[in-house]
Design an enzyme around this catalytic site. Structure first.
Site, mmCIF file in Angstrom:
data_model
loop_
_atom_site.group_PDB
_atom_site.id
_atom_site.type_symbol
_atom_site.label_atom_id
_atom_site.label_comp_id
_atom_site.label_asym_id
_atom_site.label_seq_id
_atom_site.Cartn_x
_atom_site.Cartn_y
_atom_site.Cartn_z
ATOM 1 N N HIS A 1 0.833 -1.200 0.000
ATOM 2 C CA HIS A 1 0.000 0.000 0.000
ATOM 3 C C HIS A 1 0.869 1.252 0.000
ATOM 4 O O HIS A 1 1.823 1.370 0.764
ATOM 5 C CB HIS A 1 -0.896 0.004 1.229
ATOM 6 C CG HIS A 1 -1.950 -1.061 1.221
ATOM 7 N ND1 HIS A 1 -1.676 -2.393 0.996
ATOM 8 C CD2 HIS A 1 -3.295 -0.984 1.404
ATOM 9 C CE1 HIS A 1 -2.801 -3.088 1.054
ATOM 10 N NE2 HIS A 1 -3.788 -2.258 1.294
ATOM 11 N N GLY B 1 -9.965 -1.217 8.070
ATOM 12 C CA GLY B 1 -9.428 -1.588 6.761
ATOM 13 C C GLY B 1 -8.953 -0.403 5.948
ATOM 14 O O GLY B 1 -9.243 0.759 6.250
ATOM 15 N N HIS B 2 -8.223 -0.730 4.874
ATOM 16 C CA HIS B 2 -7.616 0.306 4.048
ATOM 17 C C HIS B 2 -8.654 1.217 3.409
ATOM 18 O O HIS B 2 -9.648 0.781 2.865
ATOM 19 C CB HIS B 2 -6.688 -0.290 2.987
ATOM 20 C CG HIS B 2 -7.310 -1.334 2.123
ATOM 21 N ND1 HIS B 2 -6.613 -2.406 1.660
ATOM 22 C CD2 HIS B 2 -8.568 -1.491 1.637
ATOM 23 C CE1 HIS B 2 -7.389 -3.163 0.912
ATOM 24 N NE2 HIS B 2 -8.578 -2.631 0.881
ATOM 25 N N GLY B 3 -8.404 2.528 3.511
ATOM 26 C CA GLY B 3 -9.277 3.506 2.896
ATOM 27 C C GLY B 3 -10.562 3.792 3.641
ATOM 28 O O GLY B 3 -11.387 4.591 3.169
ATOM 29 N N ARG C 1 -12.611 0.798 2.768
ATOM 30 C CA ARG C 1 -13.413 1.779 2.031
ATOM 31 C C ARG C 1 -14.784 2.029 2.634
ATOM 32 O O ARG C 1 -15.618 2.703 2.037
ATOM 33 C CB ARG C 1 -13.555 1.387 0.560
ATOM 34 C CG ARG C 1 -12.246 1.325 -0.193
ATOM 35 C CD ARG C 1 -12.448 1.005 -1.661
ATOM 36 N NE ARG C 1 -12.968 -0.324 -1.880
ATOM 37 C CZ ARG C 1 -14.228 -0.615 -2.166
ATOM 38 N NH1 ARG C 1 -15.126 0.341 -2.298
ATOM 39 N NH2 ARG C 1 -14.611 -1.860 -2.353
#
Length: 272
Positions: A173, A215-217, A235
């Site tokens: 990432h 989580g990512h984002g 997200r």
């Protein structure tokens, strides 16, 4: 000024409609113009076609008939997701290992000597970092933040992709994490950094409970409480003042409104 890239330098000309330039890789909700994105079905194709900041779309072969009337650049692929992340890795493999200066640390911070803090981190004033905390990659932390023992801020998020030989593809990432002022990140919590320009964000005065996973984002609105052992997938968007009970799971990409209460043990699979 952003760099520009020619689509035909990365994909065969016969697979391209309206060959043009792009400036960066991103998600469909890109915040800056010139984005190259991917879609896997007609729903996300229509979203990408309507998105002002999307310049180029990696699109499944079976949707060719849906994109004949567009000025955007379309690249037809058998597997747009894998093609996208192969390009993502290609862009990032030459990032290099330059020697970086120490992290930026504000006034009156208390950092446990066992903590590991990335040179790319920026900490505000009165930040307390407990034992065995790891802060990886570009992380921005506001004032008066507490980070409990063994928490990881800026971890690699989960993306499951396989190479042609069946081995797992590693996607590192390149985005960051932003934690607002007055937050408490409790022991063992893990906050993944984002893939793209918009960071994983915890807004002001939030509590992230013991052993929770962001989580990512994901974006957590101000004054939220995320109780222990909760998973908020990548997200997802939580509004202001949301309370999430212990051991909840919120699926990726969902939007939760302001002041919503999610009871202990809930599994959320649709917007709320």
């Amino acid at each position: 000024m952003a760099s520009t890239y020619q689509v035909t330098d990365y994909f065969p000309a016969q697979d391209i409609l309206n060959s043009a330039l792009f400036t960066h890789l991103d998600e469909i909700e890109a915040q800056a113009p010139g984005a190259l994105v991917y879609c896997q079905n007609i729903h996300y194709l229509h979203k990408a076609l309507a998105a002002v900041n999307v310049a180029c779309i990696l699109c499944p072969d079976n949707l060719r008939d849906e994109v004949l009337d567009t000025e955007k650049t379309i690249v037809f692929c058998v597997d747009p997701r894998t093609s996208f992340f192969r390009l993502y890795n290609r862009f990032n493999q030459d990032a290099g290992c330059a020697i970086l200066p120490p992290p930026i640390i504000g006034d009156n911070c208390r950092l446990h000597p066992s903590a590991v803090i990335s040179p790319l981190a920026r900490l505000g004033n009165n930040v307390e970092v407990s034992a065995n905390v790891v802060i990886e990659g570009p992380v921005e932390i506001g004032d008066n933040v507490f980070i409990g023992s063994n928490a990881v801020v800026g971890a690699e998020g989960l993306i499951t992709l396989r190479n042609d030989d069946g081995t797992l593809m590693m996607v590192k990432h390149q985005g960051g994490v932003r934690i607002g002022s007055g937050c408490q990140i409790l022991a063992g919590a893990v906050i993944a950094r984002s893939l793209f320009q918009r960071p994983t964000t915890i807004h002001d005065n939030c509590q992230i409970g013991i052993m929770s996973n962001i989580g990512h984002g994901a974006v957590i609105g101000e004054n939220c409480v995320v109780s222990g052992n909760t998973v908020i997938a990548g997200r997802s968007r939580l509004g202001a003042g949301v309370w999430v009970g212990a051991s909840c799971s919120i699926a990726q990409g969902l939007v939760i409104g302001d002041a919503v209460q999610i009871k202990m043990g809930s599994v959320v699979i649709s917007d709320g």
